[in-house]
Design an enzyme around this catalytic site. Structure first.
Site, PDB file in Angstrom:
ATOM      1  N   ASP A 454       1.379  -8.378  -9.047  1.00 20.61           N
ATOM      2  CA  ASP A 454       2.203  -7.172  -9.173  1.00 20.61           C
ATOM      3  C   ASP A 454       3.116  -7.251 -10.401  1.00 20.61           C
ATOM      4  OD1 ASP A 454       3.232  -4.695  -8.442  1.00 20.61           O
ATOM      5  OD2 ASP A 454       3.506  -5.265  -6.345  1.00 20.61           O
ATOM      6  N   ASP A 519       0.758   3.486  -5.310  1.00 26.89           N
ATOM      7  CA  ASP A 519       1.416   3.143  -4.042  1.00 26.89           C
ATOM      8  C   ASP A 519       1.323   4.294  -3.051  1.00 26.89           C
ATOM      9  OD1 ASP A 519       2.129   0.566  -4.489  1.00 26.89           O
ATOM     10  OD2 ASP A 519       4.227   0.959  -4.961  1.00 26.89           O
TER      11      ASP A 519
END
Ligand code: GLA
Length: 717
Positions: A454, A519
């Site tokens: 990430d 997301d």
């Protein structure tokens, strides 16, 4: 074939014709003997080239130079180009410009032009390769050939000319959970500039810049497109001057951008630009996509094993890590057909929420007293792979790492924390060594098969120890670490995530196996995000998850069948606490997992097609096998239908001469209809020719938030 042109200005080289994959790029010397792109587009025959060149010189204009203007691969002011230069660099106080050709090496569909600037300070090598998919790969290498001067580079750009019929540009913008939103504009005189100075491409990245004939769409129009395979600062521009670009109109392209002093070449050093990719199509955006997908799939590093159905724990448990609960979740997942279990954020020291712990990549023994192995072994025992989340580039000030090594952190104004975190300087050898050692140790000890890598903040000032900007150096450091991790763990797969889809580019994907597309798991949003991300990337590289019934990022309620049908068209997964799913939902998940296993061979190798002629609030997209014997389509409605009836909708990409059996696949639940009865053809299996399907099928009017899956296979009659 190599030819030397030391006397370049007076001895123009021969034209160079690259032809491959149904496209051509032709270079011909301009008045200075420097190669200029005489053609980029439809495949030409060698017999066409003399005619092309004899018509390649524009008029001499009023109130302009006394010679025809040219636009060469090294376009700059020394040769009369008044637009943005290809190379922006200085050698000491002297501008690096006025290139002349030194050498040409042409072999098949590949050419390398070596040029030197007027001050003999830099040698530039322009490399072009037109691959079998008709995609042009271009790089620039700039070498400092002085004995004693430093060269400061601020940009190198690969720019290609566009014809006047390229009248519009479509590029992308967005924000967190709303990535890759297209925006369309007319091309006018001036510069349409999309740059990213975020240290990553960003949620608003113009990850693909499409120019085309007026009104170009998925299936129609001539399109010229560009992408930069780079994860740091960058720009992409469409620029038009009143005087045009030689016999062309505007220019398209871009490159990495650097701040002053960020890239200094000492004598003997060479800068290699990121790769620019250019795709031309006379079959709309789908034609560009076809070239990109074919080229991407031909890469040696492209993942070839079936993409395992995964479960990611983020929206299931967030930071609530508990071995017993996660074991139940893993067991349920395996029972329902999940093949990879990914433990997201929250497993390492001090990480009880997002305010602390980044950098301390040791398993938190207060939460995981026996380490991660008990969970990993259980996951493996259930026949699944084990995945783990890391955010290696980041550090929370509240971490042991930040306390021990504040000098490892790229300097920012302290007020510029983002998600309570700052960025480590990956250009420092000790940072690289620490991160490699930590990842290596955890991956090995916990038997990790998959890393979710990430990157949850932009880079801003990003200053190194000397107060100089380190975005480029950091980006290269990240690439090095990823490459080394892969070298040490050849079977490991890696996902590129950046607060969802903030780092979607072919630079990071040269060393990772998929991107986390967004997301946002809300299928209404996801339909658009995946549709446009898929313009560049094939679906097997796009993480697509079924989230909970009520989306955590939009609050919107969506049926299971719609969530599942949306996630099917990517590298599918779940991000949902399955232990809370109802018995009906579990049955649906198991059926969906089986459908994914059945169809992924087709979905992850076939040709992406998208229908244009649908009404507002509807989408038609599908995947057609290369031999056109099988296809899956989704007829989607995200908003209420404006019409009471859906007329014939053309089903694109099929073989008109073949006969297809059309089946509605509803094992993941029936799509909700807004009508009394379906069109009559839906009462049983339909057998019909591709020619009729090209005319279209009357499709049901769906309620918003529904998708109908059509599965087509050819039959012999
Ligand atoms: C980012 C990612 C999410 C999740 C969280 C964890 O927001 O995009 O998918 O991994 O971080 O903190």
């Amino acid at each position: 074939m190599t030819s030397s042109n030391s006397d370049a200005a007076r001895q123009p080289a021969d034209p160079t014709h690259l032809r491959n994959g149904g496209a051509s790029v032709v270079f011909a010397p301009d008045v200075f003997g420097v190669p200029a792109v005489a053609h980029w587009g439809a495949a030409l025959d060698d017999a066409d080239i003399p005619g092309l060149l004899s018509t390649a010189t524009p008029a001499v204009m009023n109130s302009s130079l006394d010679i025809p203007r040219s636009f060469s691969i090294t376009a700059g002011r020394a040769h009369g180009w008044s637009g943005t230069p290809t190379i922006e660099a200085r050698a000491g106080d002297a501008v690096v410009d006025g290139f002349s050709l030194v050498e040409t090496t042409h072999e098949g569909a590949e050419v390398r032009f070596v040029l030197r600037d007027a001050g003999a300070t830099a040698e530039a090598t322009f490399h072009y390769l037109l691959d079998d998919a008709g995609l042009l790969h271009a790089t620039i290498a700039l070498a400092n050939i002085t004995a004693d001067r430093r060269i400061d580079i601020t940009a190198t750009r690969t720019l290609l000319p566009l014809p006047a019929r390229a009248a519009e540009v479509v590029d992308f913008t967005g924000r967190w959970t709303h990535e890759r939103q297209p925006q369309r504009a007319e091309i006018h005189d001036g510069t349409w500039l999309r740059s990213s100075r975020r240290g990553r491409p960003g949620h608003d990245s113009s990850f693909l810049t499409l120019t085309g004939t007026r009104g170009f769409r998925f299936r129609t129009g001539e399109v010229w497109a560009a992408h930069l395979a780079w994860s740091g600062n960058q720009e992409m521009r469409v620029e038009r001057l009143p005087e045009g670009a030689g016999v062309h109109s505007a220019v398209l392209g871009g490159g990495e951008i650097m701040d002053a002093g960020e890239l200094r070449l000492q004598p003997g050093e060479t800068y290699l630009s990121p790769e620019s990719l250019f795709a031309w199509s006379d079959q709309g955006i789908d034609g560009v996509t076809a070239r990109l997908h074919a080229s991407i799939r031909s890469r040696p590093e492209h993942p070839r094993a079936p993409r395992p159905l995964l479960l990611n724990t983020w929206e299931a448990v967030y930071f609530e890590h508990d071995l017993a609960a996660l074991t139940v979740l893993a067991t349920t997942a395996a029972e329902l057909g999940v093949e990879r279990f990914v433990l997201d954020d929250g497993w390492f020291c001090g990480r009880r929420d997002d305010s602390a712990g980044l950098g301390d990549w040791f398993v938190d023994e207060t939460v995981w007293p026996e380490g991660l192995l008990p969970l990993s072994e259980r996951v493996h025992g259930l026949g699944m792979q084990f995945g783990l989340w890391f955010e290696p580039e980041m550090v929370n000030p509240d971490s042991d790492l930040a306390r021990q090594h504040p000098e490892w952190i790229l300097s920012e104004n302290p007020l510029l924390a983002s998600r309570h975190q700052f960025v480590l300087d990956f250009s420092r050898g000790e940072v690289e060594a620490y991160i490699l050692e930590r990842l290596d140790d955890v991956i090995t000890a916990a038997g990790v098969d998959f890393v979710k890598w990430d990157h949850n903040r932009d880079l801003h000032a990003s200053l190194g120890a000397q107060g100089d900007r380190h975005v480029r150096a950091h980006t290269l450091g990240v690439y090095r670490v990823l490459d080394e991790i892969r070298r040490r763990h050849p079977l490991l797969e890696i996902e590129s995530c950046a607060s969802g889809g903030g780092r979607v580019d072919l630079g990071i994907l040269a060393r990772t196996d998929r991107v986390w597309t967004s997301d946002c798991n809300d299928p209404v949003e996801r339909q658009q995000i995946q549709r446009w991300t898929q313009t560049l990337l094939p679906p097997e590289l796009l993480g697509a998850h079924v989230g909970p019934t009520v989306s955590h990022t939009t609050g919107r309620h969506a049926s299971f069948s719609f969530r599942a049908a949306t996630a099917l068209f990517g590298h599918a997964g779940l991000e949902w606490d399955l232990t809370a799913a109802s018995p009906e939902e579990r049955t649906g998940i198991a059926a969906w997992a089986a459908l994914y296993r059945e169809l992924r061979g087709l979905l992850h190798t076939g040709v992406t097609v998208r229908g244009d002629d649908v009404d507002h609030g509807a989408l038609l997209h599908g995947i057609v096998s290369h031999d056109r014997r099988e296809a899956v389509f989704a007829w989607v409605r995200t908003e209420t239908s404006g019409t009471a009836n859906t007329p014939r909708i053309p089903i694109p990409g099929l073989d008109p001469g073949a006969t297809y059996r059309v089946r509605v696949r509803e094992e993941i639940g029936a799509a909700g209809r807004h009508q009394v009865a379906d069109p009559a053809w839906m009462s049983g299996d339909l057998t019909v020719t591709g020619a009729v399907l090209a005319q279209g099928l009357p499709l049901p009017v769906l309620n918003p938030g529904n998708a109908l899956l059509l599965h087509l296979t050819t039959v012999s009659i």
